[in-house]
Design a protein around this motif. Sequence first.
Motif, PDB file in Angstrom:
ATOM      1  N   GLU A  74     111.354  96.702  36.127  1.00  0.00           N
ATOM      2  CA  GLU A  74     110.444  95.625  36.233  1.00  0.00           C
ATOM      3  C   GLU A  74     110.365  94.742  35.013  1.00  0.00           C
ATOM      4  N   LYS A  75     110.041  93.338  35.186  1.00  0.00           N
ATOM      5  CA  LYS A  75     110.186  92.338  34.209  1.00  0.00           C
ATOM      6  C   LYS A  75     109.425  92.590  33.005  1.00  0.00           C
ATOM      7  N   SER A  76     108.422  93.360  33.187  1.00  0.00           N
ATOM      8  CA  SER A  76     107.655  93.431  31.812  1.00  0.00           C
ATOM      9  C   SER A  76     108.290  94.702  30.898  1.00  0.00           C
ATOM     10  N   TRP A  77     109.478  95.694  31.538  1.00  0.00           N
ATOM     11  CA  TRP A  77     109.945  96.415  30.618  1.00  0.00           C
ATOM     12  C   TRP A  77     110.346  95.891  29.542  1.00  0.00           C
ATOM     13  N   ASP A 226      98.362  96.837  12.403  1.00  0.00           N
ATOM     14  CA  ASP A 226      97.788  98.083  12.852  1.00  0.00           C
ATOM     15  C   ASP A 226      97.824  98.236  14.609  1.00  0.00           C
ATOM     16  N   LEU A 227      98.703  97.530  14.953  1.00  0.00           N
ATOM     17  CA  LEU A 227      98.949  97.527  16.480  1.00  0.00           C
ATOM     18  C   LEU A 227      99.848  98.085  16.957  1.00  0.00           C
ATOM     19  N   LEU A 228      99.582  99.021  18.111  1.00  0.00           N
ATOM     20  CA  LEU A 228     100.878  99.594  18.921  1.00  0.00           C
ATOM     21  C   LEU A 228     100.903  98.730  20.290  1.00  0.00           C
ATOM     22  N   THR A 229     101.931  98.404  20.682  1.00  0.00           N
ATOM     23  CA  THR A 229     102.393  97.241  21.784  1.00  0.00           C
ATOM     24  C   THR A 229     103.768  97.588  22.270  1.00  0.00           C
ATOM     25  N   THR A 230     103.790  97.404  23.623  1.00  0.00           N
ATOM     26  CA  THR A 230     105.277  97.228  24.147  1.00  0.00           C
ATOM     27  C   THR A 230     105.461  95.883  24.518  1.00  0.00           C
ATOM     28  N   LEU A 231     104.611  94.890  24.107  1.00  0.00           N
ATOM     29  CA  LEU A 231     104.830  93.764  24.386  1.00  0.00           C
ATOM     30  C   LEU A 231     106.293  93.063  24.227  1.00  0.00           C
ATOM     31  N   ASN A 232     106.847  92.252  24.999  1.00  0.00           N
ATOM     32  CA  ASN A 232     108.291  91.774  25.235  1.00  0.00           C
ATOM     33  C   ASN A 232     108.072  90.676  24.228  1.00  0.00           C
ATOM     34  N   ARG A 318      95.265  69.311  19.331  1.00  0.00           N
ATOM     35  CA  ARG A 318      96.578  69.896  19.214  1.00  0.00           C
ATOM     36  C   ARG A 318      96.377  71.106  20.241  1.00  0.00           C
ATOM     37  N   THR A 319      97.733  71.157  20.924  1.00  0.00           N
ATOM     38  CA  THR A 319      97.644  72.383  21.976  1.00  0.00           C
ATOM     39  C   THR A 319      97.690  73.758  21.433  1.00  0.00           C
ATOM     40  N   VAL A 320      96.905  74.810  21.774  1.00  0.00           N
ATOM     41  CA  VAL A 320      96.931  76.131  21.340  1.00  0.00           C
ATOM     42  C   VAL A 320      96.835  76.886  22.607  1.00  0.00           C
ATOM     43  N   ASN A 321      98.125  77.503  23.066  1.00  0.00           N
ATOM     44  CA  ASN A 321      98.092  78.165  24.230  1.00  0.00           C
ATOM     45  C   ASN A 321      97.854  79.779  24.154  1.00  0.00           C
ATOM     46  N   MET A 322      97.612  80.360  25.368  1.00  0.00           N
ATOM     47  CA  MET A 322      97.399  81.740  25.352  1.00  0.00           C
ATOM     48  C   MET A 322      98.372  82.619  26.057  1.00  0.00           C
ATOM     49  N   PHE A 323      98.738  83.989  25.904  1.00  0.00           N
ATOM     50  CA  PHE A 323      99.736  84.440  26.385  1.00  0.00           C
ATOM     51  C   PHE A 323      99.386  85.975  26.680  1.00  0.00           C
ATOM     52  N   PRO A 324      98.977  86.085  28.051  1.00  0.00           N
ATOM     53  CA  PRO A 324      98.224  87.379  28.391  1.00  0.00           C
ATOM     54  C   PRO A 324      99.331  88.643  28.169  1.00  0.00           C
ATOM     55  N   VAL A 325      98.672  89.516  27.693  1.00  0.00           N
ATOM     56  CA  VAL A 325      99.420  90.760  27.464  1.00  0.00           C
ATOM     57  C   VAL A 325      98.904  91.755  28.385  1.00  0.00           C
ATOM     58  N   HIS A 326      99.750  92.095  29.269  1.00  0.00           N
ATOM     59  CA  HIS A 326      99.715  93.217  30.288  1.00  0.00           C
ATOM     60  C   HIS A 326     100.296  94.324  30.118  1.00  0.00           C
ATOM     61  N   GLU A 327     101.051  94.422  29.102  1.00  0.00           N
ATOM     62  CA  GLU A 327     101.857  95.692  28.571  1.00  0.00           C
ATOM     63  C   GLU A 327     100.729  96.427  27.665  1.00  0.00           C
ATOM     64  N   TYR A 328     101.428  97.571  27.250  1.00  0.00           N
ATOM     65  CA  TYR A 328     100.587  98.707  26.481  1.00  0.00           C
ATOM     66  C   TYR A 328     100.191  97.875  25.160  1.00  0.00           C
ATOM     67  N   TRP A 329      98.977  97.993  24.764  1.00  0.00           N
ATOM     68  CA  TRP A 329      98.174  97.460  23.701  1.00  0.00           C
ATOM     69  C   TRP A 329      97.083  98.316  23.039  1.00  0.00           C
ATOM     70  N   LEU A 330      97.269  98.513  21.801  1.00  0.00           N
ATOM     71  CA  LEU A 330      96.035  99.296  21.274  1.00  0.00           C
ATOM     72  C   LEU A 330      95.956  99.054  19.971  1.00  0.00           C
ATOM     73  N   ASP A 331      94.716  98.537  19.609  1.00  0.00           N
ATOM     74  CA  ASP A 331      94.241  98.092  18.255  1.00  0.00           C
ATOM     75  C   ASP A 331      93.673  99.552  17.426  1.00  0.00           C
ATOM     76  N   ILE A 332      94.719  99.870  16.405  1.00  0.00           N
ATOM     77  CA  ILE A 332      94.164 101.068  15.966  1.00  0.00           C
ATOM     78  C   ILE A 332      93.241 100.835  14.542  1.00  0.00           C
ATOM     79  N   GLY A 333      91.901 100.640  15.014  1.00  0.00           N
ATOM     80  CA  GLY A 333      90.937 100.178  14.094  1.00  0.00           C
ATOM     81  C   GLY A 333      90.094 101.498  13.683  1.00  0.00           C
ATOM     82  N   ARG A 334      89.643 102.128  14.894  1.00  0.00           N
ATOM     83  CA  ARG A 334      88.685 103.133  14.511  1.00  0.00           C
ATOM     84  C   ARG A 334      89.395 104.789  14.803  1.00  0.00           C
TER      85      ARG A 334
END
Length: 348
Positions: A74-77, A226-232, A318-334
């Motif tokens: 898949e494209k997201s891999w 402190d993030l775990l993600t498979t973001l490309n 000034r332009t600030v864009n957003m990029f949605p993360v649909h891959e695995y994502w975990l904020d290790i805060g707690r």
Amino acid sequence: MKQWEKTLISPDCTMEEAIATLDRVAVRIVMVVDTQRQLLGTLTDGDVRRALLKQRPLATPVREVMCVSPRTAEKSWGRERILSVMEKYSLLQLPVVDAQGTVIGLQTLHDLLNRPRLNNPVFLMAGGFGTRLRPLTHNCPKPLLKVGDKPILEIILERFISAGFHRFFISTHYMPEMIRAHFGDGSRWGVDIRYVHEEVPLGTGGALGLLPHEEIDSPLFLMNGDLLTTLNFLNLLEFHETHGGAATMCVREYEYTVPYGVVESEGHTIRSMVEKPVHKFFINAGIYLLSPELVKSVQAETRIDMPTLLEQEIAQQRTVNMFPVHEYWLDIGRMEDFQRAQQEFASL
């Protein structure tokens, strides 16, 4: 035309025509598609050899000798997942398809192992106290807490390295000597790591003012340590370069279910009732791509958080864009996030 598009052939092509295409594209595979580019099968030089050993004539249509259920990606891999599948099934190539089965690319082992070397600087924020993870962080900074057998920050570092990045800066504050001792100058990974130290916490954006601004000559990745993600990361970079702007913020969709029936009214009259409605929001994912100009606008010893910095850019039109993360994502805060990371790490 992209190189992979030259590997597309019709199921009515003959083996002789397929062999000519294999020789021409030199990636040892052709992808058999219909007129809408839906993947019907693949044909490798191994498939051709097996057909010839069975004395199939060269005029045989490829539909009769192709693999009709090929492995696909898949494209997201990310690179690691693709390599894992290739290793598991002894593959040299992997077609990339969208959700409808349309071919959108081709990954080859040769290209994956000969990854590009990208000069974009990567700034990893590793100065936090990790208060909510105490007592684990009494004697260890949060980025060095291990998930599986590696510190969180090392997992992040290696994901960037696997994508081809080699210029790293790490911001420290709490127990900086432990972080420096573990990562050193980066030579262990074949990359360059340098450090900036916050004598007092400067917020999630203030450390940008401590960087050597004269060396920031291309869009800079900034990521919490402190993030775990498979973001490309390459997809993020391509998006940022395509859309321009002062910055791109990664966002994550967050759902909140109201645990009650919600009543909508007009005066004292009920107009509607919705049982346990679900509200969806985009939340800050803690990963950014920043233009060199924005990085250089932050002065030394300035305390500022990234949302405030970006709000200032928006206020200046000034332009600030957003990029949605649909891959695995975990904020290790707690603590519960840390425990979840331990359970999910093997599947990453």
